[in-house]
Design an enzyme around this catalytic site. Structure first.
Site, PDB file in Angstrom:
ATOM      1  CG  ASN A   1      -0.216  -0.115   2.501  1.00  0.00           C
ATOM      2  OD1 ASN A   1       0.546   0.760   2.859  1.00  0.00           O
ATOM      3  ND2 ASN A   1      -0.412  -1.227   3.211  1.00  0.00           N
TER       4      ASN A   1
ATOM      5  CG  ASP B   1      -6.843  -5.465   6.232  1.00  0.00           C
ATOM      6  OD1 ASP B   1      -6.371  -5.505   7.382  1.00  0.00           O
ATOM      7  OD2 ASP B   1      -7.451  -4.472   5.785  1.00  0.00           O
TER       8      ASP B   1
ATOM      9  CE  LYS C   1       9.557 -11.683 -14.070  1.00  0.00           C
ATOM     10  NZ  LYS C   1      10.336 -11.078 -15.137  1.00  0.00           N
TER      11      LYS C   1
ATOM     12  CG  PHE D   1      -2.760   5.623  13.624  1.00  0.00           C
ATOM     13  CD1 PHE D   1      -2.223   5.522  14.899  1.00  0.00           C
ATOM     14  CD2 PHE D   1      -2.585   6.807  12.915  1.00  0.00           C
ATOM     15  CE1 PHE D   1      -1.516   6.574  15.457  1.00  0.00           C
ATOM     16  CE2 PHE D   1      -1.887   7.869  13.460  1.00  0.00           C
ATOM     17  CZ  PHE D   1      -1.349   7.757  14.733  1.00  0.00           C
TER      18      PHE D   1
ATOM     19  CE  LYS E   1     -11.418   0.456  10.522  1.00  0.00           C
ATOM     20  NZ  LYS E   1     -10.637   1.031   9.453  1.00  0.00           N
TER      21      LYS E   1
ATOM     22  CE  LYS F   1      -8.894  -3.329  14.094  1.00  0.00           C
ATOM     23  NZ  LYS F   1      -7.713  -3.285  13.261  1.00  0.00           N
TER      24      LYS F   1
HETATM   25  N1  CTP Z   1      -3.972  -3.397  12.046  1.00  0.00           N
HETATM   26  C1  CTP Z   1      -3.169  -4.423  12.530  1.00  0.00           C
HETATM   27  N2  CTP Z   1      -3.092  -5.610  11.858  1.00  0.00           N
HETATM   28  C2  CTP Z   1      -3.798  -5.793  10.725  1.00  0.00           C
HETATM   29  C3  CTP Z   1      -4.631  -4.752  10.228  1.00  0.00           C
HETATM   30  C4  CTP Z   1      -4.680  -3.577  10.911  1.00  0.00           C
HETATM   31  O1  CTP Z   1      -2.516  -4.248  13.567  1.00  0.00           O
HETATM   32  N3  CTP Z   1      -3.688  -6.952  10.105  1.00  0.00           N
HETATM   33  C5  CTP Z   1      -4.068  -2.154  12.809  1.00  0.00           C
HETATM   34  C6  CTP Z   1      -3.495  -0.950  12.129  1.00  0.00           C
HETATM   35  O2  CTP Z   1      -2.133  -0.754  12.458  1.00  0.00           O
HETATM   36  C7  CTP Z   1      -4.367   0.176  12.665  1.00  0.00           C
HETATM   37  C8  CTP Z   1      -5.694  -0.472  12.903  1.00  0.00           C
HETATM   38  O3  CTP Z   1      -5.430  -1.870  12.992  1.00  0.00           O
HETATM   39  O4  CTP Z   1      -3.900   0.636  13.911  1.00  0.00           O
HETATM   40  C9  CTP Z   1      -6.765  -0.189  11.884  1.00  0.00           C
HETATM   41  O5  CTP Z   1      -6.453  -0.761  10.679  1.00  0.00           O
HETATM   42  P1  CTP Z   1      -7.420  -0.653   9.383  1.00  0.00           P
HETATM   43  O6  CTP Z   1      -6.784  -1.430   8.294  1.00  0.00           O
HETATM   44  O7  CTP Z   1      -7.784   0.752   9.111  1.00  0.00           O
HETATM   45  O8  CTP Z   1      -8.704  -1.323   9.906  1.00  0.00           O
HETATM   46  P2  CTP Z   1      -9.351  -2.672   9.616  1.00  0.00           P
HETATM   47  O9  CTP Z   1      -9.821  -3.112  10.941  1.00  0.00           O
HETATM   48  O10 CTP Z   1      -8.410  -3.546   8.866  1.00  0.00           O
HETATM   49  O11 CTP Z   1     -10.600  -2.275   8.725  1.00  0.00           O
HETATM   50  P3  CTP Z   1     -10.773  -1.866   7.150  1.00  0.00           P
HETATM   51  O12 CTP Z   1      -9.502  -2.277   6.444  1.00  0.00           O
HETATM   52  O13 CTP Z   1     -11.961  -2.635   6.765  1.00  0.00           O
HETATM   53  O14 CTP Z   1     -11.000  -0.392   7.135  1.00  0.00           O
END
Ligand code: CTP
Length: 394
Positions: free
Chosen positions: A206, A275, A285, A319, A333, A337
């Site tokens: 990302n 995610d 490759k 975050f 969120k 969490k």
């Molecule tokens: N985070 C994490 N591990 C993951 C995904 C996210 O520790 N596998 C943490 C990020 O560092 C951040 C928070 O979770 O502090 C929110 O992550 P975000 O990706 O915005 O939220 P999601 O719960 O994954 O929801 P979505 O992607 O659906 O917005």
């Protein structure tokens, strides 16, 4: 207030050099032992005798340095701080490049103490991309930039670039020397993106630059915490004074966090963790004609949710980068969490950008911080966390 503190005051050649005489006087008045190093051009604006009279110490010049074997090494040792004020655009460029072509830059390069730089220049020189690039380099190198102020300039123009007033510099110095608001706390921060390999040359990732997480880690160090930064791949240099752990993938980050989380009091999860990861990573490759029409994905473990669900979790800060309905999505969120504090930012404006606008959500409601550079935003966040952790007054 600065009694017993040794400070090197570097003076570069700008018209604001006359203000440094007042700065030297205020530092001495606060109890500091001040040694002044002037560049050759600084002496064309103010005489060394002025600083000698104000500090009670001989002034270091390029000429006098040649009479001493290693002044730059000795000057950089045992100091509380090197403070360069004014720092001209040229001096900032030389510091950014790590040049050592006069006594002041040699001393800065050989230092063992923090370096603060107080810029002073014409507004257009300040706004020039080259100067801004050099300043960013200094920030990335852990150097603190003080100011500049905005207003009327010596050249008759008005704008940013005025040297911060001496009493404000001393105030900032005194504030920084207070015991940090996170003294004695152990802080674990994650930062940057993760990279999920498809094959040896391709990956899912990302746009996170890592800047926000690095700024949070730096602000925690400044606040006196013992900091570990677990970072995905970024182009950034590790901030000074912390323990750096570099990882690549979400599973690497998960393992690095789990190994260290039992030893931390505060966990700040700034990383943009992927995610999902490809279900299969090809060791070879993948050739164009053998490429699959789609890539099967598996979910990655949610590191933050995992930490927050531990039997005795640290104080967890999440975050969230959202593209719409910030409060609604953020609060959902935070509840899902089970976090005491969640920081929401507008994904389109935050990712990869040098500055940020933070919205904090906690049990007391919403707290909006105005858009500012990421380090200032991070300092505000750390102050908020420290406030939340303060024991209630009984
Ligand atoms: N985070 C994490 N591990 C993951 C995904 C996210 O520790 N596998 C943490 C990020 O560092 C951040 C928070 O979770 O502090 C929110 O992550 P975000 O990706 O915005 O939220 P999601 O719960 O994954 O929801 P979505 O992607 O659906 O917005």
């Amino acid at each position: 207030m600065l009694a017993g503190k040794q400070i090197v005051l570097g003076v570069a050649g700008g018209i604001a050099a006359y203000k440094s005489a007042e700065l030297a006087r205020l530092l001495v008045k606060a109890g500091a032992a001040v040694q002044v190093v002037m560049t050759r051009s600084a002496t064309r604006f103010v005489g060394p005798l002025t600083f000698q009279a104000l500090t009670g110490n001989p002034v270091w010049l390029d000429e006098t340095a040649s009479e001493d074997a290693m002044p730059h090494i000795r000057l950089g040792r045992g100091q509380e701080l090197i403070l360069v004020a004014p720092a001209t655009a040229d001096l900032i460029a030389r510091l950014a490049q790590g040049r050592a072509d006069d006594l002041l830059t040699q001393t800065c390069l050989a230092r063992e103490c923090p370096l603060w730089v107080v810029p002073a220049m014409n507004r257009q020189m300040w706004q020039n991309p080259a100067t801004q690039r050099n300043l960013q380099q200094l920030r990335d190198d852990g150097i603190r930039i003080v100011g500049p102020a905005e207003g009327e300039q010596a050249c008759g123009e008005t704008g940013p670039g005025r040297m911060t007033e001496p009493q404000d510099i001393v105030q900032e110095l005194l504030a920084a020397m207070q015991p940090g608001v996170l003294a004695g706390q152990r802080v674990l921060v994650t930062a940057g993106p993760t990279i999920e390999r498809i094959d040896p040359v391709r990956a899912l990732t990302n746009f996170s630059s890592g800047r926000m997480g690095y700024a949070v880690a730096q602000a925690a160090v400044e606040a006196g915490a013992e900091v570990t930064l677990v970072s995905g791949p970024t182009c950034l240099q590790a901030p000074a004074g912390l323990d750096m752990v570099r990882v690549e993938s979400a599973s690497g980050m998960f393992a690095a966090v789990m190994e260290r989380v039992k030893d931390c009091d505060i966990f700040i999860s700034v990383a943009a963790v992927a995610d999902f990861r490809p279900a299969v990573t090809s060791p070879e490759k993948i050739k164009k004609d053998a490429a699959p029409a789609s890539i099967a994905l598996l979910p990655n473990a949610d590191i933050l949710a995992h930490v927050a669900a531990l039997p005795a979790p640290p104080f967890c800060v999440g975050f969230a980068a959202e593209t719409s309905r910030l409060v609604e999505h953020g609060e959902a969120k935070r509840r899902a969490k089970r976090l005491p504090l969640l920081v929401v930012n507008q994904a389109q404006q935050a990712l990869g950008s040098p500055d940020n606008e933070l919205l904090l959500l906690d049990d007391r409601g919403e707290h909006l911080f105005a858009r500012t550079d990421k380090l200032s935003a991070a300092r505000q966040l750390i102050a908020h966390i420290a406030q939340m952790l303060k024991p209630p007054v009984t």
